[in-house]
Design a protein around this motif. Sequence first.
Motif, PDB file in Angstrom:
ATOM      1  N   ILE A  22     -16.885   9.816 -31.848  1.00 49.92           N
ATOM      2  CA  ILE A  22     -17.996   9.501 -31.009  1.00 49.92           C
ATOM      3  C   ILE A  22     -18.066  10.238 -29.677  1.00 49.92           C
ATOM      4  O   ILE A  22     -19.215  10.860 -29.307  1.00 49.92           O
ATOM      5  N   GLU A  23     -17.070  10.579 -29.086  1.00 49.08           N
ATOM      6  CA  GLU A  23     -17.110  11.264 -27.754  1.00 49.08           C
ATOM      7  C   GLU A  23     -17.608  12.911 -28.270  1.00 49.08           C
ATOM      8  O   GLU A  23     -17.879  13.427 -27.473  1.00 49.08           O
TER       9      GLU A  23
ATOM     10  N   LYS B 158     -21.454  12.727 -28.695  1.00 52.85           N
ATOM     11  CA  LYS B 158     -22.373  12.295 -27.500  1.00 52.85           C
ATOM     12  C   LYS B 158     -23.023  13.735 -26.900  1.00 52.85           C
ATOM     13  O   LYS B 158     -24.357  13.743 -26.482  1.00 52.85           O
TER      14      LYS B 158
ATOM     15  N   ALA C  88     -25.848  14.783 -28.990  1.00 56.16           N
ATOM     16  CA  ALA C  88     -27.043  13.878 -29.027  1.00 56.16           C
ATOM     17  C   ALA C  88     -27.940  14.108 -27.659  1.00 56.16           C
ATOM     18  O   ALA C  88     -29.133  14.196 -27.662  1.00 56.16           O
ATOM     19  N   ARG C  89     -26.966  14.359 -26.566  1.00 57.15           N
ATOM     20  CA  ARG C  89     -27.461  14.785 -25.342  1.00 57.15           C
ATOM     21  C   ARG C  89     -28.268  16.250 -25.476  1.00 57.15           C
ATOM     22  O   ARG C  89     -29.768  16.311 -25.267  1.00 57.15           O
TER      23      ARG C  89
ATOM     24  N   TRP D 190     -31.040  10.792 -26.096  1.00 58.32           N
ATOM     25  CA  TRP D 190     -30.043  10.168 -25.147  1.00 58.32           C
ATOM     26  C   TRP D 190     -30.859   9.166 -24.199  1.00 58.32           C
ATOM     27  O   TRP D 190     -31.773   9.495 -23.639  1.00 58.32           O
TER      28      TRP D 190
ATOM     29  N   GLU E 113     -23.999   4.008 -30.095  1.00 58.24           N
ATOM     30  CA  GLU E 113     -23.324   4.443 -29.048  1.00 58.24           C
ATOM     31  C   GLU E 113     -23.273   6.171 -28.864  1.00 58.24           C
ATOM     32  O   GLU E 113     -23.375   6.263 -27.598  1.00 58.24           O
ATOM     33  N   VAL E 114     -23.489   6.662 -29.951  1.00 65.85           N
ATOM     34  CA  VAL E 114     -23.518   8.266 -29.958  1.00 65.85           C
ATOM     35  C   VAL E 114     -24.692   8.560 -28.970  1.00 65.85           C
ATOM     36  O   VAL E 114     -24.768   9.430 -28.282  1.00 65.85           O
ATOM     37  N   PHE E 115     -25.927   7.864 -29.006  1.00 63.15           N
ATOM     38  CA  PHE E 115     -26.999   8.227 -28.088  1.00 63.15           C
ATOM     39  C   PHE E 115     -27.026   7.269 -26.862  1.00 63.15           C
ATOM     40  O   PHE E 115     -28.041   7.280 -26.244  1.00 63.15           O
ATOM     41  N   ASN E 116     -25.930   6.784 -26.499  1.00 65.55           N
ATOM     42  CA  ASN E 116     -26.026   5.743 -25.353  1.00 65.55           C
ATOM     43  C   ASN E 116     -27.093   4.763 -25.485  1.00 65.55           C
ATOM     44  O   ASN E 116     -27.752   4.508 -24.489  1.00 65.55           O
TER      45      ASN E 116
ATOM     46  N   GLY F 144     -23.013   7.520 -19.804  1.00 65.82           N
ATOM     47  CA  GLY F 144     -21.980   7.491 -20.833  1.00 65.82           C
ATOM     48  C   GLY F 144     -20.605   7.593 -20.581  1.00 65.82           C
ATOM     49  O   GLY F 144     -19.634   7.640 -21.422  1.00 65.82           O
TER      50      GLY F 144
ATOM     51  N   ARG G  70     -18.263   1.802 -19.937  1.00 65.87           N
ATOM     52  CA  ARG G  70     -19.022   0.747 -20.851  1.00 65.87           C
ATOM     53  C   ARG G  70     -18.965  -0.515 -20.009  1.00 65.87           C
ATOM     54  O   ARG G  70     -18.254  -0.606 -18.965  1.00 65.87           O
TER      55      ARG G  70
END
Length: 420
Positions: free
Chosen positions: A51-52, A55, A58-59, A64, A98-101, A132, A135
Amino acid sequence: MNFDYSPKVQEMRERLLAFFDQHIYPNEPRFHAEVEANRRAGNAWLPTTLIEELKPLARQAGLWNLFLPQSPRAPEGLSNLEYAPLCEIMGRVHWAPEVFNCSAPDTGNMETIARYGSEAHKDRWLEPLLKGEIRSAFLMTEPEVASSDATNIQCRIEREGDEYVINGTKWWSSGAGDPRCAIYILMGKTDPGAGRHEQQSMVLVPADTPGITIKRALSVFGYDDAPHGHMEIVLKNVRVPVANILLGEGRGFEIAQGRLGPGRIHHCMRSIGAAERALELMCERAIARSAFGKTIAQQTVTQERIAEARCSIEQARLLTLKAAYMMDTVGNKVAKAEIAMIKIVAPTMALKIIDWAIQVYGGMGVSQDTPLAMMWAHQRTLRLADGPDEVHRNSLAKLELARHMKLPADKVEMPITRGG
């Protein structure tokens, strides 16, 4: 009401679908393998490198913080109606948001801080959440009371000088298992002698404050949802500055109503995505397998279920879009009936379709070889989370009866509940 996707949303939708095809679906086995590897190494509560890694992609793709409307700190945020088809796609894979916050409970917590927090709160907590970097968790439900009625909350928030002292036990604190969880939004009682809906307040509690003990992780039909987790948390003489209060003492229900409306509809959007994924899997499996001399897709019972699944998804989607449209145009309070309706309809609809998909897969459907079993567990939980079906039906019935009794809708009490 016009529910057509704007050119902007249609383009983003296509971009998001392409992202799923390239980065999400192919990595489903890797996600689970990484969590299991961490578990075998002795600590499942570690953020996944997958996932990190995704991210930043995705940004770069402009996907995002899409959930937060009308915030100068998140200019990329969309309206509820614009966000609906994108959130739906994210719901196809449980870890994808979560990948896209855009994952719960962070989305609801960010919206709460953005709407009700001070500028100091936003600088300290909202900014790193939007990036991000950290959490969060929402501490409302309690094990010793029926939390379907949040006036039962026993956790005490007592003022001593320039500090609040917090004592109580919370559970189903989703997200609190993640070591990056840095801030809790906690609901508790500041004045037990006040009016029924003026006793509660919400306060920001840093997760590393002395006196906080994470007692255990709660499983959902056997799944612990690591590294996210649903934790039972004990707070003993936890002290936070008075400045950490949101809006002021006695305004917890007001905040909860504002927070839970968007949270509920986001869950429903993701439920529709889960149902779409289940229907796709069901059709693919039915076409590929034969029984009793013909494919499963040729069996009449399967055809009937596929047809009913499509009708059910479209009905739920239209109701979700109507609720989102009303939230955008007349506000959450006026849209409370529509929000209640879709919260009743969407998880039940998704459960039915996932169950049918499991039947088509047979034994494989309840194993780890498909996502269906975990999808079913998550959707079944949503019939309790953010208010059980019974409470929403009760509130909806009161609204309907009020129309015939000439009572103003704002006199009808709506639930402030997370289930349990």
